[in-house]
Design a protein around this motif. Sequence first.
Motif, PDB file in Angstrom:
ATOM      1  N   UNK A 295       0.842  -1.189   0.000  1.00 58.49           N
ATOM      2  CA  UNK A 295       0.000   0.000   0.000  1.00 58.49           C
ATOM      3  C   UNK A 295       0.882   1.246   0.000  1.00 58.49           C
ATOM      4  N   UNK A 296       0.791   2.034  -1.057  1.00 59.69           N
ATOM      5  CA  UNK A 296       1.614   3.219  -1.192  1.00 59.69           C
ATOM      6  C   UNK A 296       0.871   4.450  -0.699  1.00 59.69           C
ATOM      7  N   UNK A 297       1.650   5.492  -0.346  1.00 59.87           N
ATOM      8  CA  UNK A 297       1.146   6.784   0.107  1.00 59.87           C
ATOM      9  C   UNK A 297       0.176   6.611   1.273  1.00 59.87           C
ATOM     10  N   UNK A 298       0.761   6.167   2.378  1.00 55.82           N
ATOM     11  CA  UNK A 298       0.006   5.976   3.617  1.00 55.82           C
ATOM     12  C   UNK A 298       0.286   7.166   4.538  1.00 55.82           C
ATOM     13  N   UNK A 299      -0.736   7.803   5.094  1.00 55.81           N
ATOM     14  CA  UNK A 299      -0.495   8.960   5.968  1.00 55.81           C
ATOM     15  C   UNK A 299       0.135   8.519   7.286  1.00 55.81           C
ATOM     16  N   UNK A 300       1.020   9.331   7.820  1.00 62.49           N
ATOM     17  CA  UNK A 300       1.721   8.933   9.045  1.00 62.49           C
ATOM     18  C   UNK A 300       1.132   9.543  10.308  1.00 62.49           C
ATOM     19  N   UNK A 301       0.044  10.298  10.174  1.00 60.80           N
ATOM     20  CA  UNK A 301      -0.582  10.920  11.342  1.00 60.80           C
ATOM     21  C   UNK A 301      -1.857  10.183  11.726  1.00 60.80           C
ATOM     22  N   UNK A 302      -2.206  10.280  12.994  1.00 56.62           N
ATOM     23  CA  UNK A 302      -3.384   9.593  13.515  1.00 56.62           C
ATOM     24  C   UNK A 302      -4.646  10.014  12.762  1.00 56.62           C
ATOM     25  N   UNK A 303      -5.518   9.035  12.465  1.00 52.36           N
ATOM     26  CA  UNK A 303      -6.800   9.345  11.849  1.00 52.36           C
ATOM     27  C   UNK A 303      -7.268   8.387  10.779  1.00 52.36           C
TER      28      UNK A 303
END
Length: 317
Positions: free
Chosen positions: A146-154
């Motif tokens: 899975x590419x372009x995964x956000x690194x901030x909570x949510x």
Amino acid sequence: MATADEPEVALESLERRLSSHVDPETERAREEEAIPAAAIAAAGGIWVPWPLKAMIPMYIYPTYLGSFWNVIEANPSNVEYVIANVETGPGTSANSDYTTHIDNCRAVGIKVLGYVDTNYAGIAQSTVEAEMATWNGLYAVDGFFFDRVPNVIGSEAYYTALCAYAKSLHPGFITVNNFGTTFAASYMPTAGIHVITENTEANLLANVPSLVGYEFVFSYAPSRFAQVIYDATAGNLHADMAAVAKRHSAYVFVTPDGAYGTQPPYWTEEQTWLGGFGASEDSPVLPGIPQGVERASGNERRSARSAARRWTARGKR
């Protein structure tokens, strides 16, 4: 790696091939049990894992200029994963060149992951799942990248659902999240492996170990983490590997090519050093890692880069 008694890929059905998957959690447990207690003690009680292995974004057409695919199929040593990317995903119909080389990789024990873009959870879950189903229907893959995964909570629920869907397609499917940087600890259960660095060599070497505030990483096995280093030079290959080890990762790919569309010119050295990193008596001395720890049992295992260059298929033919 696939087991030695796996049936010949060319003679078995897709269903039989998929049934050969080994649950990655079971595989990790076996690896962890194999680490001698004395080796862990010698490192002060922290993880001192096995030699590094390669996770290669294989964003090059299988028959292009002889192809990197052919090279690793002929010598799969120390290559654990390749990421296949047909058309920024699986495409809409099977491509015989990819079918052949994906099967060839799996026949020699290399696991193949299908590339899936998620655009930081901006693509509808149903659309991503449809792409996963297409990969599963067209090719004998071992899981998904899975590419372009956000690194901030949510967005944890989104990626948890994707991982669950992968397991519904096959319980042994492997899932990899590409954060490309450090990320919130709450994402750990959402995939089996997490890419914690995708950046330049210069950035890597200037920020070793750069896990301040993310110390939770060290409470997990290094087999849960991977790194990709680009704009890398042959002269710094030792230092790059040492930095990857300090960042607690088991999987790595080091390349000068930021598009991941060519074979690194120093691949022979890289491949050899992956397998001997901190293991054999004649392995190179690596800067930044105490030799006693290095010999004991191995080593401790998005960057600001633009999305346009991040894990993008080039489709060279």
